[in-house]
Design a protein around this motif. Sequence first.
Motif, short mmCIF file in Angstrom:
data_model
loop_
_atom_site.label_atom_id
_atom_site.label_comp_id
_atom_site.label_asym_id
_atom_site.label_seq_id
_atom_site.Cartn_x
_atom_site.Cartn_y
_atom_site.Cartn_z
N PRO A 147 0.81 -1.23 0.00
CA PRO A 147 0.00 0.00 0.00
C PRO A 147 0.84 1.28 0.00
O PRO A 147 0.44 2.27 -0.62
CB PRO A 147 -0.82 -0.12 1.29
N ASN A 148 1.98 1.27 0.67
CA ASN A 148 2.83 2.47 0.70
C ASN A 148 3.45 2.73 -0.66
O ASN A 148 3.52 3.87 -1.12
CB ASN A 148 3.92 2.32 1.76
N THR A 149 3.88 1.67 -1.32
CA THR A 149 4.45 1.82 -2.66
C THR A 149 3.40 2.33 -3.62
O THR A 149 3.66 3.23 -4.44
CB THR A 149 5.00 0.47 -3.16
N TYR A 297 6.97 -7.45 2.26
CA TYR A 297 8.25 -6.99 2.80
C TYR A 297 9.04 -6.15 1.81
O TYR A 297 10.06 -5.57 2.15
CB TYR A 297 9.06 -8.19 3.29
N LEU A 298 8.55 -6.08 0.58
CA LEU A 298 9.15 -5.18 -0.41
C LEU A 298 8.64 -3.75 -0.25
O LEU A 298 9.23 -2.82 -0.81
CB LEU A 298 8.82 -5.67 -1.82
N ASP A 299 7.54 -3.58 0.46
CA ASP A 299 6.81 -2.33 0.45
C ASP A 299 7.68 -1.14 0.86
O ASP A 299 7.81 -0.16 0.12
CB ASP A 299 5.59 -2.43 1.36
N GLY A 300 8.28 -1.21 2.03
CA GLY A 300 9.09 -0.09 2.51
C GLY A 300 10.30 0.18 1.64
O GLY A 300 10.63 1.33 1.34
N MET A 301 10.97 -0.90 1.19
CA MET A 301 12.17 -0.76 0.36
C MET A 301 11.84 -0.09 -0.98
O MET A 301 12.52 0.83 -1.42
CB MET A 301 12.80 -2.13 0.11
N LEU A 302 10.78 -0.56 -1.63
CA LEU A 302 10.43 -0.02 -2.95
C LEU A 302 9.88 1.40 -2.84
O LEU A 302 10.15 2.25 -3.70
CB LEU A 302 9.43 -0.93 -3.64
N ALA A 303 9.08 1.67 -1.79
CA ALA A 303 8.53 3.01 -1.61
C ALA A 303 9.66 4.03 -1.47
O ALA A 303 9.58 5.15 -2.00
CB ALA A 303 7.63 3.05 -0.39
#
Length: 356
Positions: A147-149, A297-303
């Motif tokens: 959702p953040n991304t 777990y990709l969300d924060g990194m990709l955002a």
Amino acid sequence: SIFLQCPERHGGTRIQLFGSRDDPLKIQLHKLDPNQKNDSLRRRRVSERTAIEKRHGVVVDVNNNWLKEWEAEHIEIWSSSSDPDQAEAACVNANREGILPRVDCATRIVQIEETELKPLESPSSNPNLLVIMIDPLSRYQLRRSLPNTWAILKLLGFVDFERYTAVGNNSGPNQAALYSGRPIDSRDGIKSSGKRSWLWDRLKSKGYITMKAEDGCVRNSNMVQSIQPRTHHGRQLHEFFCFSFDRPNCLGSKMAAEHLIEYTQQFIDAYEGISRPWAAFVSFVDSHEDTLTLASYLDGMLAEFVQSIPRNTVVLFTSDHGLHYGPPFSARAGEVERSQPLLMMKMPTFQKFNVL
């Protein structure tokens, strides 16, 4: 959750790759001394090095003391190139015979010399290209799992292509269609479907500096990564993610995706600001599993990553097909999501350019 973080026990091992062709690989165990200068590494003559150091062309220190032969018996070193000056990835496994191996890996970019590149056939004002693929991910799963991304992509002005659809049931046909313009009948045909003009090959021939990498261990596969695309960078990572398996998607104390994002950022930093464009194709296979949790777990990194991309870059955030795993896939709605992959794109503020 059991997948909350990668094992902390790897934290005592560090491997460091210097960015210069003239510097050797440096592997440090247990203690990292940021004040130690590169010149001090050359004081250890080749004749003084252990067999494993000589074999890999590296120097190793343990707590700022040179490696001893009896210690070398418990160390495994992997390098992506037999020439340490050209290696872009390396891993070390300390205590490899123990129950709890301690692994660390690192990457770098060894810049391509100008003489090794094709002449630019188009103006140097042509944009860079970055393709970020999550294999697989439906457009609705993006909102559920990242959702953040998704919010950042909308905030940055990415255009959502809602009618973008899959042309096959799995990765092979869809990736072939996306990257070559021609689909194949089945996944098995990707290696034997005749000559193809891959997008990275076309850009490379036009003078672009290219990269293609994936954060998974691909060996016996007929997916695109298994043909080892002939890009300037990324090929050395083909076996990188196969070095150590510990919890899904972890390589040492970092997630595999963290290593890939770091390598991509190193690539961008190495070539941003020079007089020719670059093209990077980055693929994450974290959602290839049935729990439908690892993609989150990709969300924060990709955002965070998409906010750091240079402005003169065409960015495609995409997937090759939609939902393909997990309990929802057995339902009719889940099956429909398989044909609904994601495609969002952001163009730079160029008035006109012609690449291909």
